[in-house]
Scaffold this motif. Structure first.
Motif, PDB file in Angstrom:
ATOM      1  N   VAL A  32       0.959  -1.179   0.090  1.00  8.81           N
ATOM      2  CA  VAL A  32      -0.119  -0.054   0.050  1.00  8.81           C
ATOM      3  C   VAL A  32       0.595   1.229   0.086  1.00  8.81           C
ATOM      4  CG1 VAL A  32      -1.675   1.319   1.463  1.00  8.81           C
ATOM      5  CG2 VAL A  32      -1.733  -1.193   1.448  1.00  8.81           C
ATOM      6  N   ASP A  33       0.659   2.053  -1.009  1.00  5.05           N
ATOM      7  CA  ASP A  33       1.594   3.227  -1.020  1.00  5.05           C
ATOM      8  C   ASP A  33       0.927   4.394  -1.279  1.00  5.05           C
ATOM      9  OD1 ASP A  33       4.002   4.448  -1.147  1.00  5.05           O
ATOM     10  OD2 ASP A  33       4.536   4.026  -3.206  1.00  5.05           O
ATOM     11  N   SER A  38     -11.067   9.967   3.579  1.00  2.00           N
ATOM     12  CA  SER A  38     -11.841  10.245   4.924  1.00  2.00           C
ATOM     13  C   SER A  38     -13.210   9.797   4.712  1.00  2.00           C
ATOM     14  CB  SER A  38     -11.793  11.666   5.042  1.00  2.00           C
ATOM     15  OG  SER A  38     -12.462  12.532   4.340  1.00  2.00           O
ATOM     16  N   ILE A  39     -13.936   9.509   5.782  1.00  2.00           N
ATOM     17  CA  ILE A  39     -15.296   8.978   6.073  1.00  2.00           C
ATOM     18  C   ILE A  39     -15.905   9.665   7.057  1.00  2.00           C
ATOM     19  CG2 ILE A  39     -16.695   6.753   6.421  1.00  2.00           C
ATOM     20  CD1 ILE A  39     -14.302   4.943   5.509  1.00  2.00           C
ATOM     21  N   GLY A  40     -17.190  10.167   6.605  1.00  2.00           N
ATOM     22  CA  GLY A  40     -17.998  10.975   7.358  1.00  2.00           C
ATOM     23  C   GLY A  40     -18.966  10.320   8.404  1.00  2.00           C
ATOM     24  N   GLU A  41     -19.581  10.828   9.277  1.00  4.35           N
ATOM     25  CA  GLU A  41     -20.614  10.290   9.853  1.00  4.35           C
ATOM     26  C   GLU A  41     -21.883   9.899   9.278  1.00  4.35           C
ATOM     27  OE1 GLU A  41     -22.578  10.863  14.462  1.00  4.35           O
ATOM     28  OE2 GLU A  41     -21.834  12.433  13.481  1.00  4.35           O
ATOM     29  N   GLY A  42     -22.220   8.573   9.515  1.00  5.50           N
ATOM     30  CA  GLY A  42     -23.495   8.166   8.580  1.00  5.50           C
ATOM     31  C   GLY A  42     -23.065   7.639   7.041  1.00  5.50           C
ATOM     32  N   GLU A  43     -21.903   7.959   6.702  1.00  9.32           N
ATOM     33  CA  GLU A  43     -21.465   7.609   5.241  1.00  9.32           C
ATOM     34  C   GLU A  43     -20.823   6.162   5.234  1.00  9.32           C
ATOM     35  OE1 GLU A  43     -19.787  11.578   3.538  1.00  9.32           O
ATOM     36  OE2 GLU A  43     -18.493  10.288   4.291  1.00  9.32           O
ATOM     37  N   THR A  44     -21.109   5.289   4.085  1.00 11.83           N
ATOM     38  CA  THR A  44     -20.619   4.125   3.943  1.00 11.83           C
ATOM     39  C   THR A  44     -19.951   3.906   2.641  1.00 11.83           C
ATOM     40  OG1 THR A  44     -22.771   3.243   4.900  1.00 11.83           O
ATOM     41  CG2 THR A  44     -21.484   1.561   3.579  1.00 11.83           C
ATOM     42  N   TYR A  45     -18.613   3.397   2.708  1.00 12.81           N
ATOM     43  CA  TYR A  45     -18.059   3.236   1.764  1.00 12.81           C
ATOM     44  C   TYR A  45     -17.610   1.519   1.552  1.00 12.81           C
ATOM     45  CZ  TYR A  45     -17.094   7.934   1.221  1.00 12.81           C
ATOM     46  OH  TYR A  45     -17.218   9.606   1.131  1.00 12.81           O
ATOM     47  N   GLY A  46     -17.116   1.443   0.203  1.00  9.31           N
ATOM     48  CA  GLY A  46     -16.515  -0.040  -0.092  1.00  9.31           C
ATOM     49  C   GLY A  46     -15.212   0.238  -0.721  1.00  9.31           C
ATOM     50  N   LEU A  47     -14.432  -0.608  -0.535  1.00 13.54           N
ATOM     51  CA  LEU A  47     -13.076  -0.716  -1.279  1.00 13.54           C
ATOM     52  C   LEU A  47     -13.061  -1.803  -1.979  1.00 13.54           C
ATOM     53  CD1 LEU A  47     -10.403   0.612  -0.873  1.00 13.54           C
ATOM     54  CD2 LEU A  47      -9.665  -0.830   0.712  1.00 13.54           C
ATOM     55  N   ILE A  48     -12.885  -1.368  -3.111  1.00  9.90           N
ATOM     56  CA  ILE A  48     -12.849  -2.524  -4.413  1.00  9.90           C
ATOM     57  C   ILE A  48     -11.480  -2.337  -5.072  1.00  9.90           C
ATOM     58  CG2 ILE A  48     -15.281  -2.665  -4.679  1.00  9.90           C
ATOM     59  CD1 ILE A  48     -15.134  -1.031  -6.838  1.00  9.90           C
ATOM     60  N   GLY A  49     -11.399  -3.675  -5.801  1.00 14.36           N
ATOM     61  CA  GLY A  49     -10.216  -3.629  -6.658  1.00 14.36           C
ATOM     62  C   GLY A  49      -9.774  -5.077  -6.770  1.00 14.36           C
ATOM     63  N   GLU A  50      -8.653  -5.299  -7.828  1.00 13.79           N
ATOM     64  CA  GLU A  50      -8.332  -6.620  -8.357  1.00 13.79           C
ATOM     65  C   GLU A  50      -7.751  -7.319  -7.090  1.00 13.79           C
ATOM     66  OE1 GLU A  50      -5.726  -6.449 -11.484  1.00 13.79           O
ATOM     67  OE2 GLU A  50      -7.088  -5.119 -12.772  1.00 13.79           O
ATOM     68  N   GLY A  52      -5.033  -9.091  -4.821  1.00 14.72           N
ATOM     69  CA  GLY A  52      -3.596  -8.436  -4.839  1.00 14.72           C
ATOM     70  C   GLY A  52      -3.348  -7.113  -4.974  1.00 14.72           C
ATOM     71  N   SER A  53      -4.285  -6.223  -4.800  1.00 10.75           N
ATOM     72  CA  SER A  53      -4.089  -4.688  -5.018  1.00 10.75           C
ATOM     73  C   SER A  53      -4.031  -3.907  -3.664  1.00 10.75           C
ATOM     74  CB  SER A  53      -5.434  -4.108  -5.641  1.00 10.75           C
ATOM     75  OG  SER A  53      -6.642  -4.222  -4.968  1.00 10.75           O
ATOM     76  N   GLY A  54      -4.186  -4.558  -2.522  1.00 12.00           N
ATOM     77  CA  GLY A  54      -3.864  -4.020  -1.285  1.00 12.00           C
ATOM     78  C   GLY A  54      -5.172  -3.925  -0.291  1.00 12.00           C
ATOM     79  N   LYS A  55      -6.385  -4.362  -0.645  1.00 11.81           N
ATOM     80  CA  LYS A  55      -7.621  -4.114  -0.097  1.00 11.81           C
ATOM     81  C   LYS A  55      -7.551  -4.663   1.399  1.00 11.81           C
ATOM     82  CE  LYS A  55     -10.060  -6.438  -2.760  1.00 11.81           C
ATOM     83  NZ  LYS A  55      -8.956  -7.071  -3.572  1.00 11.81           N
ATOM     84  N   SER A  56      -7.074  -5.890   1.538  1.00 13.18           N
ATOM     85  CA  SER A  56      -7.085  -6.597   2.777  1.00 13.18           C
ATOM     86  C   SER A  56      -5.970  -5.749   3.747  1.00 13.18           C
ATOM     87  CB  SER A  56      -6.922  -7.984   2.980  1.00 13.18           C
ATOM     88  OG  SER A  56      -7.864  -8.348   2.404  1.00 13.18           O
ATOM     89  N   GLY A  59      -7.278  -2.414   5.035  1.00 11.35           N
ATOM     90  CA  GLY A  59      -8.171  -2.426   6.310  1.00 11.35           C
ATOM     91  C   GLY A  59      -7.379  -2.925   7.413  1.00 11.35           C
ATOM     92  N   LYS A  60      -6.466  -3.865   7.550  1.00 13.50           N
ATOM     93  CA  LYS A  60      -5.644  -4.335   8.513  1.00 13.50           C
ATOM     94  C   LYS A  60      -4.714  -3.174   9.170  1.00 13.50           C
ATOM     95  CE  LYS A  60      -5.256  -9.218   7.283  1.00 13.50           C
ATOM     96  NZ  LYS A  60      -4.350 -10.371   6.528  1.00 13.50           N
ATOM     97  N   ALA A  61      -4.387  -2.313   8.056  1.00 13.77           N
ATOM     98  CA  ALA A  61      -3.612  -1.194   8.663  1.00 13.77           C
ATOM     99  C   ALA A  61      -4.326  -0.046   9.645  1.00 13.77           C
ATOM    100  CB  ALA A  61      -2.646  -0.420   7.511  1.00 13.77           C
ATOM    101  N   ILE A  62      -5.508  -0.070   8.928  1.00 16.30           N
ATOM    102  CA  ILE A  62      -6.750   1.032   9.743  1.00 16.30           C
ATOM    103  C   ILE A  62      -6.993   0.456  11.182  1.00 16.30           C
ATOM    104  CG2 ILE A  62      -8.804   2.091   9.528  1.00 16.30           C
ATOM    105  CD1 ILE A  62      -8.239   2.072   6.334  1.00 16.30           C
ATOM    106  N   VAL A  63      -7.210  -0.719  11.085  1.00 17.64           N
ATOM    107  CA  VAL A  63      -7.685  -1.207  12.626  1.00 17.64           C
ATOM    108  C   VAL A  63      -6.416  -1.630  13.348  1.00 17.64           C
ATOM    109  CG1 VAL A  63      -9.951  -2.043  11.735  1.00 17.64           C
ATOM    110  CG2 VAL A  63      -7.982  -3.721  11.847  1.00 17.64           C
ATOM    111  N   GLY A  64      -5.116  -1.537  12.857  1.00 19.58           N
ATOM    112  CA  GLY A  64      -3.999  -1.718  13.868  1.00 19.58           C
ATOM    113  C   GLY A  64      -3.456  -3.209  13.751  1.00 19.58           C
TER     114      GLY A  64
END
Length: 71
Positions: A32-33, A38-50, A52-56, A59-64
């Motif tokens: 991931v580079d 940013s995500i606002g209160e009440g907003e929903t987002y999805g992370l999509i990609g091929e 091996g593109s770094g989605k997981s 997510g792991k980096a965000i939650v620590g």
């Protein structure tokens, strides 16, 4: 405008490549580079990609679970 509940700036996760007799770090794989969002209160987002593109990893980096680093 919704209250911002999460802000990610320049997220980077690099994995070291080790080689040689002394097992020294010779380079990095940039999983991931430089992700920004940013995500606002009440907003929903999805992370999509091929595969091996770094989605997981993102997510792991965000939650620590994954160590955030830079090479």
């Amino acid at each position: 405008m919704a209250k911002e509940i999460i802000q990610i700036k320049d997220l980077k996760v690099y994995y070291p490549i080790r080689s040689g007799f002394w097992n020294r770090v010779t380079d990095y794989v940039r999983a991931v580079d430089g992700i920004n969002f940013s995500i606002g209160e009440g907003e929903t987002y999805g992370l999509i990609g091929e595969s091996g593109s770094g989605k997981s990893t993102t997510g792991k980096a965000i939650v620590g679970v994954e160590k955030v680093s830079g090479g």
